[in-house]
Enzyme design. Structure first.
Site, mmCIF file in Angstrom:
data_model
loop_
_atom_site.group_PDB
_atom_site.id
_atom_site.type_symbol
_atom_site.label_atom_id
_atom_site.label_comp_id
_atom_site.label_asym_id
_atom_site.label_seq_id
_atom_site.Cartn_x
_atom_site.Cartn_y
_atom_site.Cartn_z
ATOM 1 N N ASN A 88 0.858 -1.184 0.000
ATOM 2 C CA ASN A 88 0.000 0.000 0.000
ATOM 3 C C ASN A 88 0.900 1.242 0.000
ATOM 4 O O ASN A 88 1.711 1.419 0.915
ATOM 5 C CB ASN A 88 -0.901 -0.018 1.241
ATOM 6 C CG ASN A 88 -1.904 1.114 1.244
ATOM 7 O OD1 ASN A 88 -1.581 2.249 0.923
ATOM 8 N ND2 ASN A 88 -3.134 0.823 1.635
ATOM 9 N N ARG A 144 4.724 18.512 0.821
ATOM 10 C CA ARG A 144 5.515 19.611 0.271
ATOM 11 C C ARG A 144 4.924 20.186 -1.012
ATOM 12 O O ARG A 144 5.467 21.147 -1.572
ATOM 13 C CB ARG A 144 6.956 19.139 0.001
ATOM 14 C CG ARG A 144 7.785 18.919 1.249
ATOM 15 C CD ARG A 144 8.105 20.215 1.976
ATOM 16 N NE ARG A 144 8.995 21.058 1.193
ATOM 17 C CZ ARG A 144 10.315 21.053 1.316
ATOM 18 N NH1 ARG A 144 10.901 20.236 2.174
ATOM 19 N NH2 ARG A 144 11.053 21.863 0.582
ATOM 20 N N HIS A 150 -5.577 3.433 -1.528
ATOM 21 C CA HIS A 150 -6.860 3.651 -0.860
ATOM 22 C C HIS A 150 -7.187 5.142 -0.940
ATOM 23 O O HIS A 150 -6.971 5.889 0.012
ATOM 24 C CB HIS A 150 -6.781 3.194 0.596
ATOM 25 C CG HIS A 150 -8.096 3.161 1.305
ATOM 26 N ND1 HIS A 150 -8.423 2.208 2.237
ATOM 27 C CD2 HIS A 150 -9.179 3.967 1.222
ATOM 28 C CE1 HIS A 150 -9.644 2.438 2.707
ATOM 29 N NE2 HIS A 150 -10.118 3.511 2.094
ATOM 30 N N ARG A 166 -9.214 8.516 -0.732
ATOM 31 C CA ARG A 166 -10.345 8.987 0.053
ATOM 32 C C ARG A 166 -10.911 10.260 -0.563
ATOM 33 O O ARG A 166 -10.233 10.922 -1.352
ATOM 34 C CB ARG A 166 -9.915 9.205 1.509
ATOM 35 C CG ARG A 166 -9.684 7.881 2.229
ATOM 36 C CD ARG A 166 -9.399 8.072 3.713
ATOM 37 N NE ARG A 166 -9.515 6.815 4.436
ATOM 38 C CZ ARG A 166 -8.549 5.907 4.554
ATOM 39 N NH1 ARG A 166 -7.386 6.130 3.972
ATOM 40 N NH2 ARG A 166 -8.737 4.794 5.224
ATOM 41 N N HIS A 182 -4.126 11.852 0.620
ATOM 42 C CA HIS A 182 -2.894 11.149 0.246
ATOM 43 C C HIS A 182 -2.995 10.744 -1.238
ATOM 44 O O HIS A 182 -2.553 11.479 -2.101
ATOM 45 C CB HIS A 182 -2.595 9.968 1.168
ATOM 46 C CG HIS A 182 -3.786 9.221 1.683
ATOM 47 N ND1 HIS A 182 -4.651 8.534 0.867
ATOM 48 C CD2 HIS A 182 -4.236 9.055 2.966
ATOM 49 C CE1 HIS A 182 -5.579 7.962 1.607
ATOM 50 N NE2 HIS A 182 -5.374 8.255 2.880
ATOM 51 N N GLU A 186 -8.745 0.192 -2.904
ATOM 52 C CA GLU A 186 -9.620 0.069 -1.740
ATOM 53 C C GLU A 186 -10.410 1.356 -1.542
ATOM 54 O O GLU A 186 -9.924 2.444 -1.858
ATOM 55 C CB GLU A 186 -8.796 -0.178 -0.469
ATOM 56 C CG GLU A 186 -7.956 -1.419 -0.487
ATOM 57 C CD GLU A 186 -7.203 -1.617 0.814
ATOM 58 O OE1 GLU A 186 -6.756 -2.748 1.065
ATOM 59 O OE2 GLU A 186 -7.050 -0.638 1.582
ATOM 60 N N THR A 226 -8.361 6.413 9.337
ATOM 61 C CA THR A 226 -7.959 5.165 8.701
ATOM 62 C C THR A 226 -9.112 4.184 8.846
ATOM 63 O O THR A 226 -10.083 4.459 9.561
ATOM 64 C CB THR A 226 -6.673 4.605 9.333
ATOM 65 O OG1 THR A 226 -6.237 3.461 8.585
ATOM 66 C CG2 THR A 226 -6.891 4.225 10.779
ATOM 67 N N HIS A 252 -4.143 -4.434 7.749
ATOM 68 C CA HIS A 252 -4.262 -3.395 8.770
ATOM 69 C C HIS A 252 -3.387 -3.740 9.977
ATOM 70 O O HIS A 252 -3.669 -4.674 10.722
ATOM 71 C CB HIS A 252 -5.707 -3.158 9.227
ATOM 72 C CG HIS A 252 -5.898 -1.752 9.734
ATOM 73 N ND1 HIS A 252 -6.335 -0.729 8.927
ATOM 74 C CD2 HIS A 252 -5.660 -1.193 10.930
ATOM 75 C CE1 HIS A 252 -6.392 0.397 9.619
ATOM 76 N NE2 HIS A 252 -5.981 0.140 10.842
ATOM 77 N N ASP A 253 -2.339 -2.958 10.130
ATOM 78 C CA ASP A 253 -1.382 -3.078 11.241
ATOM 79 C C ASP A 253 -0.577 -4.373 11.220
ATOM 80 O O ASP A 253 0.037 -4.739 12.227
ATOM 81 C CB ASP A 253 -2.071 -2.907 12.592
ATOM 82 C CG ASP A 253 -2.459 -1.459 12.865
ATOM 83 O OD1 ASP A 253 -2.050 -0.578 12.073
ATOM 84 O OD2 ASP A 253 -3.164 -1.196 13.847
ATOM 85 N N GLY A 275 0.941 -1.262 4.307
ATOM 86 C CA GLY A 275 1.440 0.061 3.942
ATOM 87 C C GLY A 275 2.163 0.767 5.059
ATOM 88 O O GLY A 275 3.379 0.941 5.026
ATOM 89 N N HIS A 276 1.419 1.174 6.087
ATOM 90 C CA HIS A 276 1.993 2.033 7.128
ATOM 91 C C HIS A 276 3.223 1.407 7.770
ATOM 92 O O HIS A 276 4.279 2.043 7.877
ATOM 93 C CB HIS A 276 0.931 2.333 8.197
ATOM 94 C CG HIS A 276 1.409 3.265 9.261
ATOM 95 N ND1 HIS A 276 1.438 4.633 9.094
ATOM 96 C CD2 HIS A 276 1.903 3.022 10.504
ATOM 97 C CE1 HIS A 276 1.912 5.193 10.188
ATOM 98 N NE2 HIS A 276 2.204 4.245 11.056
#
Length: 237
Positions: A7, A18, A43, A45, A50, A70, A100, A190-191, A213-214
Site C-alpha cells: 500500500n 511539500r 486507498h 479517500r 494522500h 480500496e 484510517t 491493517h497493522d 502500507g503504514h
C-alpha cells in the site's frame, strides 16, 4: 506463497506534504514491484489527502502485477474503479472523515447495496473483496452478496499480539476456515508488520494476499525499502 501487495498511501502523504512530486509515487510503485512485491494497493479517500484520483489513473500503466484499489463504494469512488479497471476492488465502509479504516462491513445489514455494487464490478471483470471483521456471520454474509474474497481486518489481532496474546489469532483462523469452506478467497490487512506477519500467515489457512502500507513504509525508513519488501516476502513463503 501468500502475495504481498504494498500500500503506497504513505508515499503520497509524504509527497503531498511539500506540494511537489518528491517522492515520486509512480517510481515507488515501479520499485516495489521490481523488488518483488506481487501487487500495489491504494486507498483514495474523498478529500484526496494522500492518494489522488489522478494517481489511480496514472498507476494503470505502471502496475503490471496486481492492482488493488480500496475504498468506500460511493459514486465517485466506483466511477474511478470502473475507469481504472484494477485487478481487485476492496470495499471498505470508511466514514468520509475517517483517519484510517476502523471497522468491517455488516454484510447482512448492507446486503442489497453490496450485491448491487459487486454485481456491477464483476460484470467488468474486477475481482471483489469485502473488508470484514472476523465474525462468522459477516463471512457468511460476504458469500451471500457474491464477493470473490474477504479481507480480514487485523487491527485487533495486531494490538493483542503486541501484548503477547497469541490467542487473539483464533477468531481469524476460524473466519478463514469458514471462508475456505464457502469458497471465498482470504486476504488480510491493517497493522500487519514484520513483527507479526509470519505468525499471522502461519495460522491463517490459504491466506492469498496481504496488503501492508503504514508499517512497511515506516520499517523502510530504518531498513530500506528493497530490503523490507524482501523481508516480508521471505516471511510469507
Amino acid at each position: 506463497m501468500t502475495k504481498l501487495s504494498v500500500n503506497i498511501n504513505k508515499i503520497a502523504t509524504l509527497r503531498n506534504s511539500r506540494g511537489g512530486d518528491v517522492p515520486n509515487l509512480l517510481q515507488v510503485a515501479k520499485d516495489v514491484q521490481k523488488f518483488g512485491a506481487q501487487g500495489v494497493t491504494i486507498h483514495p479517500r474523498p478529500d484526496e489527502r494522500h492518494i489522488r484520483y489522478q494517481d489511480a489513473r496514472d498507476l494503470v500503466d505502471v502496475v503490471y502485477t496486481e492492482y488493488n484499489i480500496e475504498g468506500n463504494p460511493m459514486d465517485n469512488f466506483l466511477n474511478l474503479v470502473y475507469e481504472c479497471a484494477p485487478t481487485q476492488v476492496t470495499l471498505v465502509p470508511d466514514a468520509v472523515d475517517a483517519l484510517t479504516s476502523n471497522a468491517g462491513w455488516d454484510t447482512i445489514k448492507h446486503k442489497a447495496f453490496l450485491q448491487e455494487v459487486i454485481q456491477e464490478c464483476k460484470s467488468r471483470n474486477i475481482r471483489t473483496s469485502i473488508f470484514v471483521d472476523p465474525v462468522l456471520e459477516m463471512i457468511e454474509g460476504a458469500k451471500l452478496v457474491g464477493a470473490d474474497r474477504i479481507e480480514l481486518y487485523t487491527e485487533h489481532f495486531a494490538a493483542e499480539y503486541t501484548k503477547g496474546n497469541e490467542k487473539a489469532i483464533i477468531p481469524y483462523t476460524k473466519a478463514a476456515e469458514l471462508a475456505n469452506e464457502l469458497g471465498l478467497g482470504v486476504n488480510a490487512g491493517h497493522d500487519l508488520s514484520l513483527d507479526n506477519i509470519e505468525f499471522f500467515k502461519n495460522n491463517i489457512p490459504n491466506l492469498l494476499e496481504v496488503s501492508i502500507g503504514h508499517a512497511l513504509i515506516s520499517e523502510s525508513l530504518y531498513l530500506g525499502l528493497e530490503n523490507v519488501v524482501n523481508m516480508y516476502i521471505r516471511k510469507l513463503q
